[in-house]
Design a protein around this motif. Sequence first.
Motif, PDB file in Angstrom:
ATOM      1  N   ARG A 116      92.769  86.304  84.699  1.00 17.50           N
ATOM      2  CA  ARG A 116      91.500  85.820  85.262  1.00 17.50           C
ATOM      3  C   ARG A 116      91.690  84.443  85.893  1.00 17.50           C
ATOM      4  O   ARG A 116      91.184  84.158  86.969  1.00 17.50           O
ATOM      5  N   MET A 117      92.463  83.594  85.199  1.00 20.01           N
ATOM      6  CA  MET A 117      92.721  82.264  85.748  1.00 20.01           C
ATOM      7  C   MET A 117      93.422  82.378  87.101  1.00 20.01           C
ATOM      8  O   MET A 117      93.053  81.700  88.061  1.00 20.01           O
ATOM      9  N   CYS A 118      94.416  83.261  87.153  1.00 22.77           N
ATOM     10  CA  CYS A 118      95.158  83.435  88.407  1.00 22.77           C
ATOM     11  C   CYS A 118      94.238  83.945  89.509  1.00 22.77           C
ATOM     12  O   CYS A 118      94.264  83.455  90.628  1.00 22.77           O
ATOM     13  N   ASP A 119      93.434  84.939  89.160  1.00 21.48           N
ATOM     14  CA  ASP A 119      92.524  85.508  90.161  1.00 21.48           C
ATOM     15  C   ASP A 119      91.657  84.423  90.780  1.00 21.48           C
ATOM     16  O   ASP A 119      91.482  84.367  91.989  1.00 21.48           O
ATOM     17  N   THR A 120      91.138  83.566  89.912  1.00 15.73           N
ATOM     18  CA  THR A 120      90.260  82.520  90.412  1.00 15.73           C
ATOM     19  C   THR A 120      91.027  81.553  91.302  1.00 15.73           C
ATOM     20  O   THR A 120      90.582  81.210  92.386  1.00 15.73           O
ATOM     21  N   MET A 121      92.199  81.148  90.827  1.00 13.69           N
ATOM     22  CA  MET A 121      92.990  80.221  91.633  1.00 13.69           C
ATOM     23  C   MET A 121      93.353  80.847  92.973  1.00 13.69           C
ATOM     24  O   MET A 121      93.310  80.189  93.999  1.00 13.69           O
ATOM     25  N   LEU A 122      93.701  82.119  92.926  1.00 17.22           N
ATOM     26  CA  LEU A 122      94.158  82.777  94.151  1.00 17.22           C
ATOM     27  C   LEU A 122      93.012  83.128  95.087  1.00 17.22           C
ATOM     28  O   LEU A 122      93.240  83.537  96.217  1.00 17.22           O
ATOM     29  N   SER A 123      91.775  82.980  94.606  1.00 16.01           N
ATOM     30  CA  SER A 123      90.675  83.294  95.513  1.00 16.01           C
ATOM     31  C   SER A 123      90.370  82.112  96.426  1.00 16.01           C
ATOM     32  O   SER A 123      89.556  82.218  97.322  1.00 16.01           O
ATOM     33  N   PHE A 124      91.027  80.973  96.183  1.00 13.93           N
ATOM     34  CA  PHE A 124      90.952  79.896  97.166  1.00 13.93           C
ATOM     35  C   PHE A 124      92.146  80.041  98.091  1.00 13.93           C
ATOM     36  O   PHE A 124      93.274  80.117  97.616  1.00 13.93           O
ATOM     37  N   PRO A 125      91.912  80.050  99.393  1.00 16.62           N
ATOM     38  CA  PRO A 125      93.073  80.088 100.284  1.00 16.62           C
ATOM     39  C   PRO A 125      93.912  78.822 100.070  1.00 16.62           C
ATOM     40  O   PRO A 125      93.361  77.739  99.856  1.00 16.62           O
ATOM     41  N   GLY A 126      95.233  78.970 100.099  1.00 22.38           N
ATOM     42  CA  GLY A 126      96.143  77.877  99.778  1.00 22.38           C
ATOM     43  C   GLY A 126      95.860  76.565 100.491  1.00 22.38           C
ATOM     44  O   GLY A 126      95.716  75.523  99.859  1.00 22.38           O
ATOM     45  N   TYR A 127      95.740  76.627 101.793  1.00 24.49           N
ATOM     46  CA  TYR A 127      95.516  75.415 102.570  1.00 24.49           C
ATOM     47  C   TYR A 127      94.227  74.715 102.162  1.00 24.49           C
ATOM     48  O   TYR A 127      94.161  73.499 102.049  1.00 24.49           O
ATOM     49  N   VAL A 128      93.190  75.532 101.960  1.00 25.54           N
ATOM     50  CA  VAL A 128      91.874  74.974 101.652  1.00 25.54           C
ATOM     51  C   VAL A 128      91.924  74.248 100.322  1.00 25.54           C
ATOM     52  O   VAL A 128      91.421  73.129 100.166  1.00 25.54           O
ATOM     53  N   MET A 129      92.595  74.893  99.355  1.00 27.35           N
ATOM     54  CA  MET A 129      92.747  74.295  98.038  1.00 27.35           C
ATOM     55  C   MET A 129      93.476  72.955  98.158  1.00 27.35           C
ATOM     56  O   MET A 129      93.051  71.961  97.574  1.00 27.35           O
TER      57      MET A 129
END
Lengths: 274, 310, 296
Positions: free
Chosen positions: C111-124
């Motif tokens: 779940r943690m990964c899913d949330t992190m990965l739902s932000f596009p890399g650049y935007v994060m």
Amino acid sequence: MIHLLEVHQLKISEASTGKVIVHDGSFQLKQGSCLAIVGESGSGKSVTCRAIMRLNKPWLRQTGRILFKGENINALPEKEMRKRRGKNLCMILQNGMGAFDPSSVIGVHLKETLSEHFGWSNHEIAEKMKKAMESVMLKNPSEVLNKYPHQLSGGMLQRIMIALALVLEPDLIIADEPTTALDTISQYEVLEQLIQLRERLGVAMIFVSHDLGVVKRVADDVLVMKAGKIVERGEMQTIFLAPRHPYTKYLVSTKLALSNHFRRLMEENSVAES
Amino acid sequence: MGRYMVKRVLMSIPLLLVISFLTFVLINLSPLEPAEVVLQSQGVPKITEELLEQTKEELGLDKPFFIRYIHWLIDCIRLDFGESFVTGKPVWSLIGPAFLNTFKLTMVSSVIIILLSIGLGIICALKEGKFIDHSVRGISFFLTSMPPYLLASLMIWYFSVQLDLLPTSGMTSYQSYILPVTVITISYAGIYFRVVRSSMLTNLNEEYVLFGRASGLPERLITMHVLRNSLQVAVSVFCMAIPIILGSTVVIENVFAWPGLGSLSVRAILSRDFPVIQAYVLLLAAAFVVFNTISDMINAAMNPKLRNDL
Amino acid sequence: MRVVKNLWKDKLAAASFLVIMVTITAGIAAPLIAPNDPNEVNMNLRYAASSWEYLLGNDHLGRCILSRLIYGIRPSVLWVLVALFISVFIGAVLGFAAGYFRGKTDALVMRMCDTMLSFPGYVMALAIVGILGVGLENILIAFILIKWAWFARLIRTSVMQYAEQGYVKFAKASGISDFKIIYQHIVPVTLSDIAVLSSSSIGSMVLQISGFSFLGLGIQAPNAEWGMMLNEARETMLTKPELMLAPAFAIIIVVSAFNFLSDALQVALDPKLVTSKKRSFGTNAKNKLQEKEVAS
């Protein structure tokens, strides 16, 4: 006696390294007879079958003559060869699940094949397929035709391939380990259907297997292959009773050991029961 | 199918909530006091405690954390992202048009990238190991090692300055699209073309291709089947390409002075304009989730096997 | 050993390896190798052509370009490698925990990964830099925060594959401690997957991080960094385009070297990765999707 298929000095090698996979194999197949090719995996059985269909990967080179009804199909242009595939030479694969496009219903492949070879209408195709499917004991054929491969069992898909062969009425069927991936009951059913197919069409068959027990039921003649070489050939009965090559002896002995063991078990049981 | 769609859409709502919460938390984690930033950017010469308290109250920063989040969330849903610390204008009036500009650039580039990579992917897969396959892969390999901003600078130098053919920067006419779209296409087509190619190759090695050939089907029909199965994998990747490109035009936009989200966000970061940063992150994360949902749906429509998974 | 041998046979990979080794050594030993002080401004030498003392010439402030290039290895390559190493490490720890123990640990990590990965890399990355302020450290922190989730997820998939294997189940059944099983049976076999995964993302990470410095969000002047050197050169692009050459070549050569090496590594380490992808059609799409994210 005219041979339906004559293979002369078939040699298959890797184009890049020159490594030989099948060494100068020659064999013949009579009209309406069944030849079994037996051997362990990697012995060159499948590659030989595909060489007859000319469907080996492009990095494999094959030389030699393959006479089908007296015509060298190894020298045929690809377009001519394609017309013979399916219509004259049919293949039944080991893994029914992989043999059909996973994102189309089964009927699509059958329709495409039959309209390609015979130009039949959809209605005609559906009628003929239904009849053929009923004769290989598939219930509700029209429903099955609208199913995706993953919704059917391996045995059913295998029988659909057999049904297709029934409609295509080829001269030669190449069955590449058709029963290996199945459970015992489906194995029995598919084998029965293959035997019936032969009886009905009088078609010749090449039956590839590593299971001597299965082979014994269907084949007239046997080729034993090991490491790309044909090490023994002859009639089914002869090979079973008097194998000459050590590898064949080994195969037969393991088979016999198994059935002897089974027989002993059964006898013990009957002794215990009485 | 309908049930799947509904389920899939419902599944994305909690994710959106988590994302919005995280965005809110992130901004509040900042070591800087927002009220102070506001006062500084308004050019207030001397910041007193009193003034700070007053500003905090004005901005609603004195309320408890969770209440602030709920208020903020409701405002966000109404597209009210507050006012820019720097210019004092409503954030939406800045970010709305910028989003549109970036979206246009992204869509034009994505369409070209998708068409190009499908085309090249098919050709290279069918001609695997031949000259054309090797050369296309070699070129794409070289281009992926090239920094996009360098490519952009070189193109400006050559096409706009040396040849004086195209505008150097801004978004004035359709010609303005040519250079940025070319750079984005070059930096991304290589990746996506490889996806199509490898997925085609995987499918060409499947048994159904062998059985199709053994049944005497013409290559044209077999290629159609292979294409259909390969594109299934590619479609979801392509759907995700759109938000990824949307989020990564930052560098390109800055080089070409494209009046989009990338330029806006970098300016906002340099001036620490938190409401703008917040809105930017939220907007793109939401776009990401939306496209992800769409891609799953298209995939389910194309691949009957996946529908049962959910 | 076999891997090293295979790599060595591939001439291109050997050359790439050499380039990378030389670069890393030069970066570490920058004060010893660099002929001049990289930040020493010398207005008399502005835009000077190459000379014996300044082999690659001087920039708009008369600083030695070669020295700046050598010192630039540190932020452009070395720190990127450190950030990569940290994110792989975090990803590996969580990926092993999730893939081996499954159950609740797995659900939580995923779940943690899913949330992190739902932000596009650049935007994060932009968001984090926006909050923490500009600077190379913050960019690196941003990248670690983005990448760990990606690695955790892929490493978990790899671990799960091996954890299902008979010998691991047997070890479990014989009462060997989990830690020992992971250490003795799973780490060695997943190592090649991890090596391929991490090496394949170095190239794009170097490019992305230099991109941030190019935008002025990364390292701050007067420190040398390749992306920033390119940005400085861009300002005089119309009159002195040749100033772009040195940093441009440096970055292209190093990134290609990493890409070639990672490709060769993938081949040398036996295409386990490829076959595992073939096996599962559904997850395939997702895996590839994440592959793209790294590239983004």
